[in-house]
Design a protein around this motif. Structure first.
Motif, short mmCIF file in Angstrom:
data_model
loop_
_atom_site.label_atom_id
_atom_site.label_comp_id
_atom_site.label_asym_id
_atom_site.label_seq_id
_atom_site.Cartn_x
_atom_site.Cartn_y
_atom_site.Cartn_z
N TRP A 12 0.82 5.93 -0.59
CA TRP A 12 1.04 6.95 0.41
C TRP A 12 2.48 7.15 0.86
O TRP A 12 2.80 8.10 1.54
CB TRP A 12 0.20 6.65 1.66
CG TRP A 12 0.50 5.30 2.24
CD1 TRP A 12 -0.15 4.13 1.96
CD2 TRP A 12 1.52 4.97 3.17
NE1 TRP A 12 0.41 3.09 2.66
CE2 TRP A 12 1.44 3.59 3.42
CE3 TRP A 12 2.51 5.70 3.83
CZ2 TRP A 12 2.29 2.92 4.28
CZ3 TRP A 12 3.35 5.04 4.70
CH2 TRP A 12 3.24 3.67 4.92
N LYS B 62 8.17 9.35 -2.67
CA LYS B 62 7.33 8.61 -3.61
C LYS B 62 8.10 7.64 -4.49
O LYS B 62 7.68 6.50 -4.67
CB LYS B 62 6.55 9.57 -4.50
CG LYS B 62 5.35 10.15 -3.84
CD LYS B 62 4.51 10.89 -4.85
CE LYS B 62 3.22 11.31 -4.18
NZ LYS B 62 2.23 11.75 -5.11
N SER C 85 0.82 -1.22 0.00
CA SER C 85 0.00 0.00 0.00
C SER C 85 0.85 1.27 0.00
O SER C 85 0.35 2.35 -0.29
CB SER C 85 -0.96 0.01 1.19
OG SER C 85 -0.27 0.29 2.40
N ARG D 84 6.41 7.96 1.38
CA ARG D 84 7.31 9.06 1.05
C ARG D 84 8.74 8.62 1.34
O ARG D 84 8.96 7.97 2.33
CB ARG D 84 6.99 10.31 1.88
CG ARG D 84 5.61 10.85 1.67
CD ARG D 84 5.50 11.56 0.33
NE ARG D 84 4.18 12.15 0.15
CZ ARG D 84 3.21 11.59 -0.55
NH1 ARG D 84 3.40 10.44 -1.12
NH2 ARG D 84 2.06 12.17 -0.69
#
Length: 124
Positions: free
Chosen positions: A65, A69, A61, A67
């Motif tokens: 979301w 990216k 997942s 970081r």
């Protein structure tokens, strides 16, 4: 000024997925080698399999979301092919050679996801 390079913030999830997978393989190998007898608690291997799938999905997942990216996406995409052997395992039975061979087929992808999550992407 050089850009600050750091691991992805999802790296602990990739470590958890790798740890759950490693523990599950270790238990399965010990049972196959008759070092451990789990006849009284067969559910343990199944629970560890579920933990492996859940932690792997949670790590994947990070594609949405995580970081930074680029590092998160690279790690999640490296892990993604592990879903195929993990999904196939329940349908193969546990008494044949297909079960452990299919389970081990996920290993390179789990390791690749872990390595990608902990190594920052090179910026040019």
């Amino acid at each position: 000024m050089a850009a600050r390079r750091r691991r992805t913030d999802a790296a602990p999830l990739f470590a958890a997925a790798a740890a759950a997978y490693t523990a599950n393989v270790a238990l399965g190998s010990a049972v196959a080698a008759r070092i451990i007898d789990t006849s009284g608690f067969r559910w343990l291997h199944h629970a560890m399999y579920i933990a492996t799938c859940v932690t792997s999905a949670a790590a994947f997942s990070a594609v949405l979301w995580g970081r930074p990216k680029d590092t998160s996406r690279r790690a999640a995409l490296a892990l993604a092919p592990a879903a195929v052997p993990l999904a196939a395992i329940p349908y193969l039975g546990s008494r044949s050679r297909r079960h452990p061979l299919t389970a081990l087929a996920a290993a390179p992808f789990i390791v690749a996801g872990l390595v990608c999550a902990w190594r920052p992407a090179d910026r040019k």
